[in-house]
Every structure is written in structure tokens, then in C-alpha cells.
Write an enzyme that holds these catalytic residues in place. Structure first.
Site, PDB file in Angstrom:
ATOM      1  N   ALA A   1      45.251  54.765  72.536  1.00 31.97           N
ATOM      2  CA  ALA A   1      44.330  55.734  71.941  1.00 31.97           C
ATOM      3  C   ALA A   1      43.946  55.388  70.509  1.00 31.97           C
ATOM      4  CB  ALA A   1      44.951  57.131  71.983  1.00 31.97           C
ATOM      5  N   ASP A   2      44.750  54.589  69.831  1.00 31.14           N
ATOM      6  CA  ASP A   2      44.481  54.263  68.432  1.00 31.14           C
ATOM      7  C   ASP A   2      44.801  52.788  68.177  1.00 31.14           C
ATOM      8  OD1 ASP A   2      43.752  54.559  65.803  1.00 31.14           O
ATOM      9  OD2 ASP A   2      45.616  55.531  65.176  1.00 31.14           O
ATOM     10  N   LEU A   3      44.043  51.923  68.832  1.00 29.92           N
ATOM     11  CA  LEU A   3      44.261  50.483  68.693  1.00 29.92           C
ATOM     12  C   LEU A   3      43.743  50.026  67.336  1.00 29.92           C
ATOM     13  CD1 LEU A   3      45.295  47.906  70.052  1.00 29.92           C
ATOM     14  CD2 LEU A   3      42.982  47.567  70.967  1.00 29.92           C
TER      15      LEU A   3
ATOM     16  N   ASN B   1      49.050  49.359  64.143  1.00 29.39           N
ATOM     17  CA  ASN B   1      49.867  49.549  65.340  1.00 29.39           C
ATOM     18  C   ASN B   1      50.158  48.250  66.084  1.00 29.39           C
ATOM     19  OD1 ASN B   1      50.199  52.313  65.047  1.00 29.39           O
ATOM     20  ND2 ASN B   1      48.243  52.766  66.036  1.00 29.39           N
TER      21      ASN B   1
END
Length: 251
Positions: A177-179, A183
Site C-alpha cells: 500500500a505504501d511502496l 520501506n
């Protein structure tokens, strides 16, 4: 350098419930996990809290009987955080952010993809709302890709490896969801993807994959990876990244 993620061990999932909520944990990592594991103060009192950061995640580094771990308290971001803080609407145990991420990581680990080993998840319910926490094993001796960008250590070779790693996840239908560059962890001999809050296992389809990659591209731009200009960025970074991605996706 060719980096590969570590092989995951089998899991044995156990559930512990009480009047306040429930704890889901991997008994192969620790046969006993209770509410104290999710309290930074408990670890601080024992000299086992090595670092703590605020922000959206509320992250603590803790030294547990299962080894060094990361304890993350779920917090909202943006404007809604002013109203809701760390509370989420209750729609069932399996829909809690903590239990959902635990099970996504569990599924990904079975495919031997490079993610942190999940240890335990908890929710605490209060009326219409709940709060959640997640514990994963700490991956030692790593830097984020964002740190590599800041230190001018993000080159074509690393970009190609990043693309190949993302493709390995996409081949299994894993949507992050938050590439972004914060991360992605870079170790001496492996790359890892972390923080699967709201992540999903999706069906085949190119649209979500390209959107995921564009999110990573925007992250790199925001961090200054394209300060020499977009054309230079594409040549030195994005073209190698996509080469690694497409070659691995079609393998």
C-alpha cells in the site's frame, strides 16, 4: 552484488483472547506472548528498549526472549489523525489492521519472499473502536533505500536489484500500500520490503503493478534522486530498475 532474502521457517499460529481484545502470535518464535509485550514501558523497565520513535507508526525497538524486535503501534496519518488518533472503527477481528498485516506477512513468508518475520499482533477493543499493535523481528545491519539515496549510494546496480525484488512480490500478487524508499531495506546480501499495513494479495493484473511502481518513482523524486534532471534519473536509475523488474517478472 546479487541479494536474496532469507528463507522463512514454518509458523504455528495461536490466538489468546481476553476481555479487552486478542493477541495473535507465532508460537514457533515464542511460545508465550502476553499483553506486556506490547507495552514499551515494560521493556524500558527491563533495560530492553533500545530505541523509540514517534510519528505515525509509534515504533519501538525491543530486546525480547524471541530476539530483537520492532514494536509498532498503529496510528492514523493526515487530517483524520486529529479526530481519531490511534483509533479505528471496529468491523471484526480479522479486519483489524494488526491481524490483517500479521496474516499478509504470514502468507508472504510462505513464499519465501524477503519480509520481516512476524511475531505477534494485538487489538484492544473499546466500544465501536479498537487500537492495534504489531511485533516483527528486527532485520539487523540494514539501511533504508532512502538513506542510500541521501548518501549517493543508489546506483544502477542497486536500482536493478530493487526492480527485481519488487517483481518477485508482484509475481505473487502482493500489493504494497505504501511502496516507497523508506520501506525498502538494503543489507549487505539482501533487500527487504517492510510495513505491509493495508497490504493485500491481489489477482493478476497490470494496472495495480504499474501504479505501485509509480508510487516508488514519486518517492524517489521526493527524496532528490532526480536532482540531476528527469532524463538523467531515467537513464541512470529508472531504466535499470525497470530492466530488473521486467526480467524477473517474466522469468
Amino acid at each position: 552484488m546479487n541479494r536474496e532474502g532469507a528463507t522463512a521457517a514454518p509458523m504455528h499460529e495461536q490466538l489468546r483472547q481476553d476481555a479487552e481484545g486478542a493477541i495473535l502470535f507465532d508460537a514457533t518464535v515464542s511460545p508465550q506472548v502476553d499483553a506486556s509485550w506490547f507495552d514499551p514501558g515494560y521493556w524500558r523497565a527491563r533495560g530492553a528498549l533500545s530505541a523509540q520513535a514517534g510519528g505515525r507508526g509509534g515504533v519501538s525497538m525491543i530486546d525480547t526472549p524471541a530476539g530483537e524486535c520492532v514494536l509498532r503501534h498503529y496510528r492514523r496519518g493526515g487530517m483524520v489523525a486529529r479526530l481519531m488518533g490511534d483509533r479505528y472503527l471496529w468491523i471484526g477481528a480479522d479486519k483489524t489492521r494488526s491481524f490483517a498485516e500479521f496474516r499478509v506477512l504470514q502468507a508472504i513468508a510462505r513464499w519465501e519472499l524477503p519480509v520481516p518475520q512476524v511475531v505477534a499482533a494485538r487489538y484492544q477493543r473499546a466500544g465501536l473502536y479498537y487500537r492495534g499493535d504489531l511485533i516483527t523481528r528486527r532485520i539487523a545491519n540494514t539501511h533504508t533505500l532512502a538513506e542510500c539515496v541521501a548518501a549517493a549510494r543508489f546506483d544502477a546496480e542497486l536500482a536493478q536489484e530493487v526492480g527485481a525484488m519488487v517483481a518477485r512480490f508482484h509475481r505473487k500478487g502482493v500489493w504494497h500500500a505504501d511502496l516507497n524508499a523508506h520501506n525498502i531495506l538494503v543489507a549487505e546480501s539482501a533487500l527487504y520490503l517492510i510495513d505491509f499495513d493495508r497490504g493485500e494479495i491481489r489477482s493478476e493484473g497490470e494496472g495495480w503493478r504499474m501504479a505501485n511502481l509509480q508510487r516508488l518513482r514519486r518517492s524517489l523524486f521526493k527524496l532528490g534522486a532526480a536532482e540531476e534532471g528527469e532524463a538523467t534519473f531515467d537513464k541512470k536509475i529508472w531504466t535499470p530498475l525497470m530492466y530488473g523488474y521486467e526480467r524477473t517478472l517474466s522469468a
